[in-house]
Design a protein around this motif. Structure first.
Motif, mmCIF file in Angstrom:
data_model
loop_
_atom_site.group_PDB
_atom_site.id
_atom_site.type_symbol
_atom_site.label_atom_id
_atom_site.label_comp_id
_atom_site.label_asym_id
_atom_site.label_seq_id
_atom_site.Cartn_x
_atom_site.Cartn_y
_atom_site.Cartn_z
ATOM 1 N N SER A 277 39.418 46.773 45.620
ATOM 2 C CA SER A 277 39.667 46.898 47.054
ATOM 3 C C SER A 277 41.120 46.578 47.387
ATOM 4 O O SER A 277 41.717 47.207 48.266
ATOM 5 N N VAL A 278 41.677 45.605 46.675
ATOM 6 C CA VAL A 278 43.093 45.280 46.888
ATOM 7 C C VAL A 278 43.966 46.436 46.402
ATOM 8 O O VAL A 278 44.924 46.852 47.090
ATOM 9 N N GLU B 142 35.304 44.527 41.738
ATOM 10 C CA GLU B 142 35.253 45.283 42.999
ATOM 11 C C GLU B 142 36.251 44.750 44.021
ATOM 12 O O GLU B 142 36.832 45.521 44.785
ATOM 13 N N PHE B 143 36.463 43.427 44.057
ATOM 14 C CA PHE B 143 37.468 42.923 44.993
ATOM 15 C C PHE B 143 38.866 43.360 44.561
ATOM 16 O O PHE B 143 39.678 43.814 45.378
ATOM 17 N N ASN C 67 41.372 30.758 50.350
ATOM 18 C CA ASN C 67 40.180 30.538 49.542
ATOM 19 C C ASN C 67 39.416 31.850 49.388
ATOM 20 O O ASN C 67 39.074 32.490 50.380
ATOM 21 N N LEU C 68 39.173 32.250 48.154
ATOM 22 C CA LEU C 68 38.401 33.474 47.887
ATOM 23 C C LEU C 68 37.087 33.134 47.204
ATOM 24 O O LEU C 68 37.070 32.391 46.218
ATOM 25 N N LYS C 69 35.995 33.672 47.738
ATOM 26 C CA LYS C 69 34.689 33.613 47.075
ATOM 27 C C LYS C 69 34.240 35.049 46.891
ATOM 28 O O LYS C 69 33.804 35.706 47.831
ATOM 29 N N LEU C 70 34.351 35.535 45.664
ATOM 30 C CA LEU C 70 34.193 36.963 45.391
ATOM 31 C C LEU C 70 32.884 37.245 44.674
ATOM 32 O O LEU C 70 32.654 36.743 43.568
ATOM 33 N N GLY C 71 32.047 38.076 45.275
ATOM 34 C CA GLY C 71 30.785 38.452 44.642
ATOM 35 C C GLY C 71 30.995 39.278 43.390
ATOM 36 O O GLY C 71 30.193 39.211 42.451
ATOM 37 N N SER C 72 32.047 40.052 43.364
ATOM 38 C CA SER C 72 32.381 40.866 42.189
ATOM 39 C C SER C 72 33.885 40.896 42.011
ATOM 40 O O SER C 72 34.607 41.471 42.827
ATOM 41 N N ARG D 246 25.987 39.349 37.061
ATOM 42 C CA ARG D 246 27.061 39.605 38.018
ATOM 43 C C ARG D 246 28.394 39.052 37.525
ATOM 44 O O ARG D 246 28.427 38.270 36.579
ATOM 45 N N ASN E 144 28.976 40.506 48.136
ATOM 46 C CA ASN E 144 29.632 39.880 49.284
ATOM 47 C C ASN E 144 30.890 39.138 48.852
ATOM 48 O O ASN E 144 30.942 38.580 47.763
ATOM 49 N N HIS E 145 31.863 39.139 49.750
ATOM 50 C CA HIS E 145 33.126 38.451 49.494
ATOM 51 C C HIS E 145 33.521 37.678 50.743
ATOM 52 O O HIS E 145 33.355 38.179 51.854
ATOM 53 N N ILE E 146 34.057 36.492 50.534
ATOM 54 C CA ILE E 146 34.551 35.681 51.642
ATOM 55 C C ILE E 146 36.024 35.366 51.390
ATOM 56 O O ILE E 146 36.374 34.800 50.355
#
Lengths: 326, 326
Positions: A282-283, A278-279, A270-275, A244, B264-266
């Motif tokens: 999205s932006v 992909e994030f 604070n950003l915690k991004l799985g990908s 990942r 997933n994203h936070i």
């Protein structure tokens, strides 16, 4: 609105997925520098064209999202394409942004188009939060921490070491520094105090692992200024545990108010991004909506995330936004 | 730019301090409904006028920041003043915002002025972050937690109980709920699962403390739906430990991307505020700058934080912003 994708790698695929999440958008088409027949996309019934044929599609595209690399692709592509299209890019070479802005602005004005550059999370959402933080708390300090997450550039640097078959490098914020900043201290932090680096390496069977480790931890610019740990793993472990591309980070504004600056305030984004790709995609897609709305109000030229009012990113009407989100 | 303050309580004093932190602004004057001679302000050489005399100062004010209460002051004041001034308010009665917006918009258009309403942190910066979160991650859930911080309304409710001399109520997010959301779960949370309430109470010497505690924890709307703890303290302890007005909270967007929503994203926006009114004031002042810039470009009518591009909040030029913050 009809959105087209220029370049179909990780970022382009992410843009395609993000468009599916936005019912006011449709994917018009995809452009590639590869042979179009060899590029398989996810959306049924949408065509892939050769990048060279893009001008023939001009009337069918409202906004073009350019998914190229910042090193060599975007400095050429974005100004060229902005002559004929409303465009979005994710140019992330911070020190070259002013020059890129000027080039894109000239081209967009010539073509009567809008271009929004350097869209993503850093530059992008982190930049916006640095601006908000400084505007709200003028007396204060900025802190940006990156990670935990995969750095592509550092992973590539390790892969270039002889007898390394594969590598993944994670950038990790130093927890003690982060906690100190969150507690309202305003420390001066050296490079080594802010981030550490963790490498997972697949080496050739009889490689000298100690030598590889030494090559990594002493590498100038990339690792020498950081505390770096190196873990040798198998190709199977790499595939299983490190396929990942997570990332993230934190922007903190620590400031003070009051007649004697007696009240401290901490703003943290604070950003915690799985990908990561992909994030970022999205932006890009949200700012493509903004480009469409702004252009329809007659706005042209090069813009950045700083110039985009939040409302223009939303699928909701102004009335809905005020009733539901304010 | 010349900023005036209308109403000189906690918020007005905070605005005065915030103006001092922004070298492109000066405090033009302060208006009060009290006797001007009885109001002592911090800024040397700046005059305090009676609220009734405000029209005579029209030519000396670029933006008027209205520091009144949302219950009865702002619904009257903001539309009235928007006929003659560019105004900012912090109207925070969420469900009445659409009506307030319409009233202020009509007045501002009549006067050819700009008004930005509901500025602060919630509504305000939290609203902006709810919008950004939903636009960037359309498939996802919103969470807003408030506190730890003093709720004025809940403190007042406790003070009204017989034999209570003073009270301070802290709203505190339930840590387990917060951690669950941060971990990427998307729980459905009941009121009681999101926040708890902690009261510090000074009672009359021979008051029935058990009866006071029962009155608090069973109070409908304010406490009955929450886990509430009540601590009886002395007036000296209240003065020593509870004289500040901290607040804060968290807006989280938890979303997913990818062809099968596998990543997933936070996104978390987190405020820890040493002084609730001073931070709100700082936000008001930053949006006063935006109002000034937007009005100078010919923009009129009622706006909210959603309509303000980040760049308009900054004291820096567009070139400086791009070079330093992007």
């Amino acid at each position: 609105m009809k959105i087209a994708i220029y370049g179909y790698g990780n970022l382009g695929r992410g843009v395609e997925c993000a468009i599916m999440q936005n019912p006011d958008m449709e994917l018009a088409c995809v452009f590639t520098r590869r042979k179009p027949g060899e590029v398989k996309i996810l959306t049924d019934g949408v065509k892939v064209y050769s990048a060279g044929d893009i001008l023939s599609m001009k009337e069918n595209i409202d906004v073009l999202i350019i998914c190229g690399g910042s090193a060599t692709d975007l400095p050429i592509m974005t100004p060229e394409l902005a002559k004929n299209f409303n465009v979005i890019d994710s140019f992330d070479n911070h020190s070259n942004i002013p020059m890129h802005f000027e080039n894109v602005n000239t081209a967009a004005e010539v073509g009567n188009n809008i271009a929004i550059i350097s869209v993503g999370w850093d530059p992008g959402m982190f930049s916006v939060n640095r601006l908000y933080g400084g505007a709200l708390l003028p007396v204060g300090n900025d802190y940006t921490f990156w990670g935990p997450g995969v750095s592509q550039g550092h992973s590539d640097a390790v892969r270039k070491i002889p007898r390394v078959l594969d590598a993944r490098q994670y950038t990790i914020p130093v927890e003690a520094a982060l906690e100190s900043v969150r507690a309202g201290n305003t420390p001066e932090l050296a490079v080594r105090q802010k981030h550490k680096r963790q490498c997972f390496v697949v080496a050739e069977d009889n490689a000298d692992k100690a030598e590889i480790e030494r090559s990594i931890v002493t590498m100038p610019a990339y690792f020498a200024d950081y505390d770096t740990t190196v873990n040798f793993i198998t190709a199977e472990e790499m595939e299983r545990n490190h396929s990942r591309i997570p990332h993230g980070g934190v922007v903190i504004r620590s400031g003070a108010t009051g007649p004697n600056l007696e009240n401290n305030h901490i703003i943290e984004y604070n950003l915690k991004l799985g990908s990561n790709p992909e994030f970022t995609s999205s932006v890009l897609v949200a700012y493509a909506r903004a480009a469409y709305k702004m252009r329809s109000r007659g706005i042209t030229g090069c813009k950045t995330v700083f110039d985009v009012a939040p409302a223009d990113l939303s699928i909701l009407t102004p009335e809905e936004i005020r009733a539901r989100l304010l």
